[in-house]
Design an enzyme around this catalytic site. Structure first.
Site, PDB file in Angstrom:
ATOM      1  N   HIS A  98      25.719  28.820  13.226  1.00  0.00           N
ATOM      2  CA  HIS A  98      26.671  29.839  14.565  1.00  0.00           C
ATOM      3  C   HIS A  98      28.087  29.327  14.026  1.00  0.00           C
ATOM      4  CE1 HIS A  98      23.564  29.277  17.451  1.00  0.00           C
ATOM      5  NE2 HIS A  98      23.663  27.885  18.270  1.00  0.00           N
TER       6      HIS A  98
ATOM      7  N   CYS B  90      23.854  22.213  19.040  1.00  0.00           N
ATOM      8  CA  CYS B  90      23.885  22.615  18.496  1.00  0.00           C
ATOM      9  C   CYS B  90      25.533  22.886  17.950  1.00  0.00           C
ATOM     10  CB  CYS B  90      23.083  23.614  16.989  1.00  0.00           C
ATOM     11  SG  CYS B  90      22.656  24.810  19.258  1.00  0.00           S
TER      12      CYS B  90
END
Ligand code: A2P
Length: 351
Positions: A247, A131
């Protein structure tokens, strides 16, 4: 139209995959949600229909005539069951790290290296990158083309959902204990993270390797260069923060050419799925609360180094369950369908 299986359908990424397949109107004929024995009979929703989860077994792919199988149940599950899906002539799109660095498995971010999808026939598998890597390379690709990046220094601020549903629950439970002033065992209790995550920051994701780097950090180094077909020096510090979802990354790029902020903004803004949010006068910059539940990589705080002409700094945020996992996987499937899907169906069903 395809018969689609989701392996790990009850998990954080699996649930998001159901949503994204529906939102993108992917041509699904039949959807088969799969998970462990524990979840058999649990219901998931797809296009307003309730579907019962089935047990993942080696023969389920053949039995259900699966054409495309999304795997998101951990590396060991992919290692064991992806070959079963391939044997049943399904395309595997794997979200785990298990096959990513295999030379015969393409590692794809459709905005960056869509042409690599063609290599899927080597093993029947396409790997979805880590990711943190996905959102980083989406911002690096247009800047690399413009300024020729030689080195990247990056510090990540990774949400707890990167560790699955259990990661989110652990943060919830610890926050609840803190707000109830039960500053005792409950806050101390932990299963997922190596330290208390509530009101803390942990510079440790995945295992430490002999050389002092973590496996998560090395994933960012190796995967970035495999996707970009480059030889860029990447130095990540991966950090877990008490954010539920999305994130963030503070990135510095060292380029061969002198950088220019205005040009950087232009090339980023015209790259697919990037949104430049960079207006310091109005306190506008990327943050998890604006990225969550969207399919964009947000880039801001773009500024030139105070000392070096060829160094640019910026901040990058994306919903890692979507951009960093489910949406990237579905974008791979859409691109694969455009490039190879018709041929595949012809080969498989002779029509
Ligand atoms: P289950 O709920 O039955 O354990 P997350 O990343 O949110 O932790 O989710 C992991 C997903 O992977 C869940 O859907 C989980 O199913 C599934 N899973 C974990 N281990 C296995 C296994 N051995 N076989 C099949 N599915 C598994």
């Amino acid at each position: 139209m395809y018969n689609v299986a989701i392996v790990g359908a009850t998990g954080a990424v699996g649930e998001e995959l159901l949503r994204v397949l529906e939102e993108y109107n992917f041509p699904v004929k039949k959807l088969v949600p799969l998970a462990s024995k524990r979840s058999v009979g649990v219901e998931v929703e797809f296009k307003g229909e309730k579907l019962k989860v089935k047990e993942l077994t080696c023969d389920v792919f053949e039995k259900e005539s699966i054409d495309i199988a999304f795997f998101s149940a951990g590396g060991s599950v992919s290692a064991k069951y992806a070959p079963c899906a391939v044997k049943a002539k399904a395309l595997v799109i794997d979200n785990t790290s298990h096959f990513r660095m295999d030379d015969d498995v393409p590692l794809v971010v459709p905005e960056v290296n869509p042409e690599d999808i063609k290599l899927w026939r080597k093993k029947g598998i396409i790997a979805n990158p880590n990711c943190s890597t996905i959102q980083m390379v989406i911002s690096l690709a247009p800047l690399h083309k413009e300024f020729n990046i030689k080195r990247v220094d990056v510090a990540t601020y990774q949400a707890v959902s990167g560790a699955g549903k259990k990661g989110m629950e652990e943060l919830f439970e610890q926050m609840r204990a803190l707000f109830n002033f039960k500053l005792d065992k409950k806050v101390e209790e932990r299963e997922v993270f190596p330290w208390q995550i509530a009101l803390n920051v942990i510079p440790h994701i995945d295992k430490f390797m002999e050389n002092g780097w973590t496996r998560e950090e090395l994933k960012m180094v190796n995967e970035t260069n495999k996707i970009m077909h480059s030889n860029i020096e990447v130095a990540p510090t991966c950090v877990r923060v008490p954010v539920l979802r999305s994130h963030s990354e503070a990135i510095s790029i060292y380029c061969e050419k002198p950088v220019d902020v205005k040009r950087a903004k232009e090339v980023l803004a015209s790259f697919p799925d990037v949104k430049v949010v960079d207006n310091p006068k109005k306190n506008e910059y990327p943050m998890p609360i604006i990225a969550t539940d969207t399919d964009y990589v947000y880039v801001g705080r773009i500024r030139k180094d105070l000392f070096e002409d060829n160094v640019l700094h910026f901040f990058n945020v994306a919903d890692q369950l979507r951009v960093g996992a489910a949406t990237n996987a579905v974008r791979i499937a859409i691109k694969w369908d455009e490039m190879e899907g018709r041929e595949f169906l012809k080969e498989k069903y002779g029509k």
